[in-house]
Design a protein around this motif. Structure first.
Motif, short mmCIF file in Angstrom:
data_model
loop_
_atom_site.label_atom_id
_atom_site.label_comp_id
_atom_site.label_asym_id
_atom_site.label_seq_id
_atom_site.Cartn_x
_atom_site.Cartn_y
_atom_site.Cartn_z
N VAL A 61 69.44 12.89 54.74
CA VAL A 61 69.81 13.97 55.28
C VAL A 61 70.53 13.57 56.84
N VAL A 62 71.63 14.04 57.03
CA VAL A 62 72.18 13.75 58.42
C VAL A 62 73.07 14.93 58.63
N GLY A 63 73.52 14.91 59.71
CA GLY A 63 74.00 16.18 60.50
C GLY A 63 74.28 16.15 62.20
N SER A 64 74.78 17.22 62.54
CA SER A 64 75.29 17.20 64.14
C SER A 64 74.10 16.74 64.83
N ARG A 65 74.41 16.48 66.05
CA ARG A 65 73.52 16.15 67.25
C ARG A 65 73.23 17.51 67.99
N HIS A 66 74.02 18.35 67.87
CA HIS A 66 73.86 19.80 68.66
C HIS A 66 74.16 20.40 67.27
N PRO A 67 73.18 20.88 66.50
CA PRO A 67 73.33 21.78 65.46
C PRO A 67 73.28 23.35 65.78
N SER A 68 73.96 24.07 65.06
CA SER A 68 73.79 25.55 65.32
C SER A 68 72.38 26.02 64.85
N TYR A 69 72.40 27.42 65.11
CA TYR A 69 71.10 28.08 64.73
C TYR A 69 70.96 28.07 63.12
N VAL A 70 72.07 28.31 62.28
CA VAL A 70 72.23 28.25 60.97
C VAL A 70 71.70 26.85 60.54
N LEU A 83 66.69 9.25 63.04
CA LEU A 83 66.04 9.57 64.01
C LEU A 83 66.85 9.96 65.19
N ALA A 84 67.90 10.38 65.06
CA ALA A 84 68.63 10.98 66.06
C ALA A 84 68.14 12.33 66.55
N LEU A 85 69.00 12.68 67.83
CA LEU A 85 68.71 14.05 68.14
C LEU A 85 69.59 15.04 66.87
N GLY A 86 69.19 16.34 67.04
CA GLY A 86 69.75 17.25 66.13
C GLY A 86 69.13 17.29 64.70
N ILE A 87 70.09 17.28 63.63
CA ILE A 87 69.67 17.47 62.36
C ILE A 87 68.79 16.26 61.78
N ASP A 88 69.07 14.98 62.39
CA ASP A 88 68.25 14.02 61.95
C ASP A 88 66.85 14.29 62.24
N GLY A 89 66.44 14.59 63.64
CA GLY A 89 64.92 14.66 64.16
C GLY A 89 64.42 15.75 63.30
#
Length: 365
Positions: free
Chosen positions: A119-128, A151-157
């Motif tokens: 599972v991966v994604g933005s480090r600054h995800p939106s509320y959605v 383990l990055a910030l955002g979606i990873d964490g």
């Protein structure tokens, strides 16, 4: 140094391969597979077309690296060093092009061989994006999937944490050495991940800090360990798209959650869907594509049809993307004060949530 010194520890030949100029993982593995496990013997190396300098480097025993590596491993019983020929090296990862020659693992080794979904994604995800992560991960965990991320910030964490909260197992693939967990604010999460039966993984030497070029390379391990990659939220030039590209090259499934075209964080996912990634609306959209989960039954909570929606006209005008207060007022054609009162009631009841830029439909809604 002579080839005989490379026989003093089984890790030394792999260190020699890793530190020979002009030989990357692909060529190194081809050398190993062509000449056998004793490739480093002079009589075997004579068959190659390597330069004199490369032959010399291949016969160099890197004791200066071996000592701190073994010291790291011996400091804890759950630390492992896996060379490509090790029987515990995960077969799923071993099958990809440019698989790491050496893998460092801290935690439960058996977790690496169990079915994983990245599972991966933005480090600054939106509320959605945050809500989608919290909603989808528990269903994947319930089906038996291990959640793998960076383990990055955002979606990873958020993915790691959602897996742990659901009683599942999660694997973190780092772009730094395992003794230099990055980002530091996720050190506690990393510790919980190991304590919950998961593991941390890296191809970097334990003492190596995070460097920019480590992270794209790290992404091929995330996808390589997994059966498929789910992109939760990604901008047009997101690093998550690198992981998706690796997944395609490795023959893995790619899944993406669509979003409004006005949302920059949805562009990457929408593009992936245009290019053939599977559009995801529920966990079953992922599970039905992966044979290992084909018989999994995921419980879906049915909506309570007897419950009346409070302020349905106002609720219909609050979207999954942040909707500004003035937009809601205009759509509802009601006084601002009245709309605010209704929004407060809806928020207290869990139907909407206040976010930067306005209001969004909450999970209950």
């Amino acid at each position: 140094m002579t080839a005989s010194r490379l026989t003093q520890h089984p890790l030394l030949p792999w260190l020699a391969l890793q530190h020979t100029h002009g030989i990357g993982p692909v060529r190194a593995l081809k050398l190993y597979q062509t000449l056998g496990e004793h490739w480093y013997l002079p009589e075997n190396l004579q068959q190659t077309k390597l330069s004199t300098e490369q032959l010399s480097q291949l016969q160099t025993a890197h004791f200066e690296l071996l000592e701190p590596i073994l010291a790291w491993q011996q400091a804890a019983s759950n630390r492992h060093i896996l060379t490509w020929d090790n029987p515990d090296y995960p077969a799923q990862l071993k099958a990809i092009p440019a698989a790491p020659l050496i893998l460092f693992v801290e935690g439960e080794l058996n977790a690496l061989t169990r079915p994983q979904i990245a599972v991966v994604g933005s480090r600054h995800p939106s509320y959605v994006g945050k809500e989608n992560t919290k909603t989808l991960i528990p269903a994947l965990v319930e089906a038996g999937a291990i959640i793998t991320s960076g383990l990055a910030l955002g979606i990873d964490g958020l993915s790691h944490q959602a897996a742990l909260d659901a009683g599942g197992i999660s694997l973190g693939v780092l772009g730094s050495g395992l003794a230099k967990v990055y980002p530091k604010r996720h050190l506690r999460l990393a510790t919980e991940l190991i304590a919950s039966g998961g593991a941390l993984i890296s191809e970097c030497y334990p003492w190596i800090g995070p460097l920019a070029h480590h992270f794209p390379r790290r992404n091929r391990i995330i996808s390589g360990l997994s059966l498929g990659v789910l992109v939760m939220e990604a901008a047009e030039r997101s690093g998550s798209l690198i992981t998706a590209r690796y997944a395609l090259e490795q023959g893995r499934e790619v899944f993406a959650i669509p979003g409004a075209w006005q949302n920059p964080l949805a562009w990457g996912c929408n593009q992936l869907i245009q290019q053939g990634a599977k559009l995801v609306l529920s966990a079953n959209d992922i599970l039905e594509e992966l044979n290992v989960f084909s018989v999994a039954e995921v419980k879906v909570l049915a909506a309570n049809s007897g419950e009346l929606l409070p302020y349905p006209e106002l609720l219909d005008n609050v979207g999954l993307e942040a909707t500004a207060l003035d937009v809601i007022v205009t759509r509802c054609q009601q006084p601002v004060q009245e709309v605010l009162i209704q929004l407060v009631e809806l928020e207290l009841a869990g139907w909407v949530a206040s976010v930067p830029g306005g209001y969004v439909r909450a999970r209950r809604g």
